[in-house]
Scaffold this active site. Structure first.
Site, PDB file in Angstrom:
ATOM      1  N   ARG A   1       2.569 -12.255   0.115  1.00  0.00           N
ATOM      2  CA  ARG A   1       3.092 -11.719  -1.140  1.00  0.00           C
ATOM      3  C   ARG A   1       2.470 -10.344  -1.346  1.00  0.00           C
ATOM      4  NH1 ARG A   1       7.172 -14.462  -2.682  1.00  0.00           N
ATOM      5  NH2 ARG A   1       6.984 -13.485  -4.730  1.00  0.00           N
TER       6      ARG A   1
ATOM      7  N   ARG B   1       4.817 -10.761 -10.481  1.00  0.00           N
ATOM      8  CA  ARG B   1       3.709 -10.581  -9.531  1.00  0.00           C
ATOM      9  C   ARG B   1       2.383 -10.462 -10.279  1.00  0.00           C
ATOM     10  NH1 ARG B   1       6.073  -9.351  -4.540  1.00  0.00           N
ATOM     11  NH2 ARG B   1       7.882  -8.008  -4.578  1.00  0.00           N
TER      12      ARG B   1
ATOM     13  N   GLU C   1      -7.489 -11.172  15.840  1.00  0.00           N
ATOM     14  CA  GLU C   1      -7.672 -11.263  14.380  1.00  0.00           C
ATOM     15  C   GLU C   1      -8.843 -12.179  14.054  1.00  0.00           C
ATOM     16  OE1 GLU C   1      -3.174 -10.535  12.656  1.00  0.00           O
ATOM     17  OE2 GLU C   1      -3.909 -12.586  12.787  1.00  0.00           O
TER      18      GLU C   1
ATOM     19  N   VAL D   1       1.052  -0.507   0.284  1.00  0.00           N
ATOM     20  CA  VAL D   1       0.995  -1.681   1.153  1.00  0.00           C
ATOM     21  C   VAL D   1       0.514  -1.294   2.556  1.00  0.00           C
ATOM     22  CG1 VAL D   1       2.372  -3.501   2.245  1.00  0.00           C
ATOM     23  CG2 VAL D   1       2.785  -2.890  -0.134  1.00  0.00           C
TER      24      VAL D   1
ATOM     25  N   HIS E   1      -3.878  -7.458   9.146  1.00  0.00           N
ATOM     26  CA  HIS E   1      -2.477  -7.109   9.435  1.00  0.00           C
ATOM     27  C   HIS E   1      -2.294  -7.035  10.950  1.00  0.00           C
ATOM     28  CE1 HIS E   1       1.464  -5.369   8.661  1.00  0.00           C
ATOM     29  NE2 HIS E   1       1.215  -4.516   9.634  1.00  0.00           N
TER      30      HIS E   1
ATOM     31  N   GLY F   1      -2.845 -20.559   8.504  1.00  0.00           N
ATOM     32  CA  GLY F   1      -4.252 -20.552   8.089  1.00  0.00           C
ATOM     33  C   GLY F   1      -5.256 -20.437   9.217  1.00  0.00           C
TER      34      GLY F   1
HETATM   35  C1  GRF Z   1      -1.651 -13.017  10.736  1.00  0.00           C
HETATM   36  O1  GRF Z   1      -0.994 -12.512  11.868  1.00  0.00           O
HETATM   37  C2  GRF Z   1      -1.983 -11.911   9.776  1.00  0.00           C
HETATM   38  O2  GRF Z   1      -2.233 -10.698  10.398  1.00  0.00           O
HETATM   39  C3  GRF Z   1      -0.723 -11.811   8.956  1.00  0.00           C
HETATM   40  O3  GRF Z   1      -0.289 -13.130   8.806  1.00  0.00           O
HETATM   41  C4  GRF Z   1      -0.736 -13.906   9.907  1.00  0.00           C
HETATM   42  C5  GRF Z   1      -1.455 -15.096   9.374  1.00  0.00           C
HETATM   43  O4  GRF Z   1      -1.774 -16.037  10.346  1.00  0.00           O
HETATM   44  N1  GRF Z   1      -0.988 -11.114   7.724  1.00  0.00           N
HETATM   45  P1  GRF Z   1      -2.617 -17.332   9.968  1.00  0.00           P
HETATM   46  O5  GRF Z   1      -1.932 -17.999   8.792  1.00  0.00           O
HETATM   47  O6  GRF Z   1      -4.005 -16.884   9.614  1.00  0.00           O
HETATM   48  O7  GRF Z   1      -2.616 -18.203  11.174  1.00  0.00           O
END
Ligand code: GRF
Length: 188
Positions: free
Chosen positions: A85, A59, A168, A138, A103, A6
């Site tokens: 998911r 799903r 990110e 996806v 991603h 998270g």
């Molecule tokens: C991130 O690297 C995101 O790109 C991927 O899952 C990871 C989640 O990290 N989809 P966090 O749970 O936000 O720390």
């Protein structure tokens, strides 16, 4: 929407609370009981809800439960911040141009699971992360924001993941803001 640690969820909350991201995080939904994301929501005082995929027959049923939660929370945008998911057209069509994913690669390279491992195995010297709109294929929707990081000779999975994660946390709030602007939500 989160399944794991998270940290991206927390970055969105921090950006909202600092004023960098206009808008509020109304609700966190997790699918894993006891995941780090729900502990962060608890600590940050953000409402959160467990919607466990194991309790849904398909799903699509899971996505319908998500939609109900988001409609009740009256959200404008939905962010998949580490949601592990695959979502279906049911969710995607309920939030057209309003569903953002993060991603850990420079898409269209390294779609799917373990993008960091794929980058290391391939030997690329540059990787990064992509925040994009979600479409039915996806990891293929329209790119909102990307950030690149070097892959260093002595990188392992943990060190490259950490470098990508830091980016990110920077680009996801920017991408949410951009998606909101495109929808005119910032005029409301
Ligand atoms: C991130 O690297 C995101 O790109 C991927 O899952 C990871 C989640 O990290 N989809 P966090 O749970 O936000 O720390």
């Amino acid at each position: 929407m989160a399944s794991g640690a998270g940290s991206n969820f927390e970055a969105l909350v921090a950006a909202s609370r600092s004023g960098a991201l206009p808008g509020e995080v109304q609700l966190l939904v997790v699918n894993q009981p006891g995941c780090g994301a729900s502990a962060r929501a608890q600590r940050l005082g953000v409402p959160w809800q467990l919607i466990d995929h194991r309790l849904h027959s398909s799903r699509e049923e899971l996505d319908r439960a998500l939609i109900a939660a988001f409609q009740q929370a009256r959200v404008d945008l939905v962010v998949m911040a580490g949601w592990m998911r695959i979502v279906t057209p049911v969710l995607i069509q309920a939030f057209p141009d309003r569903l953002v994913n993060i991603h850990p690669s420079l898409l269209p390279s390294f779609r799917g699971i373990d993008a960091v491992g794929q980058a290391l195995a391939t030997g690329v010297r540059l990787s990064g992360c992509t925040a994009h709109l979600v479409c039915e294929e996806v990891d293929a929707g329209q790119v909102l924001v990307q950030a690149a990081v070097p892959v260093l000779a002595d990188d392992d999975h943990a060190s490259l993941s950490a470098r990508i994660h830091a980016q990110e946390h920077r680009i996801l709030p920017l991408a949410v803001q951009l998606a909101a602007q495109r929808l005119g939500l910032d005029q409301n």
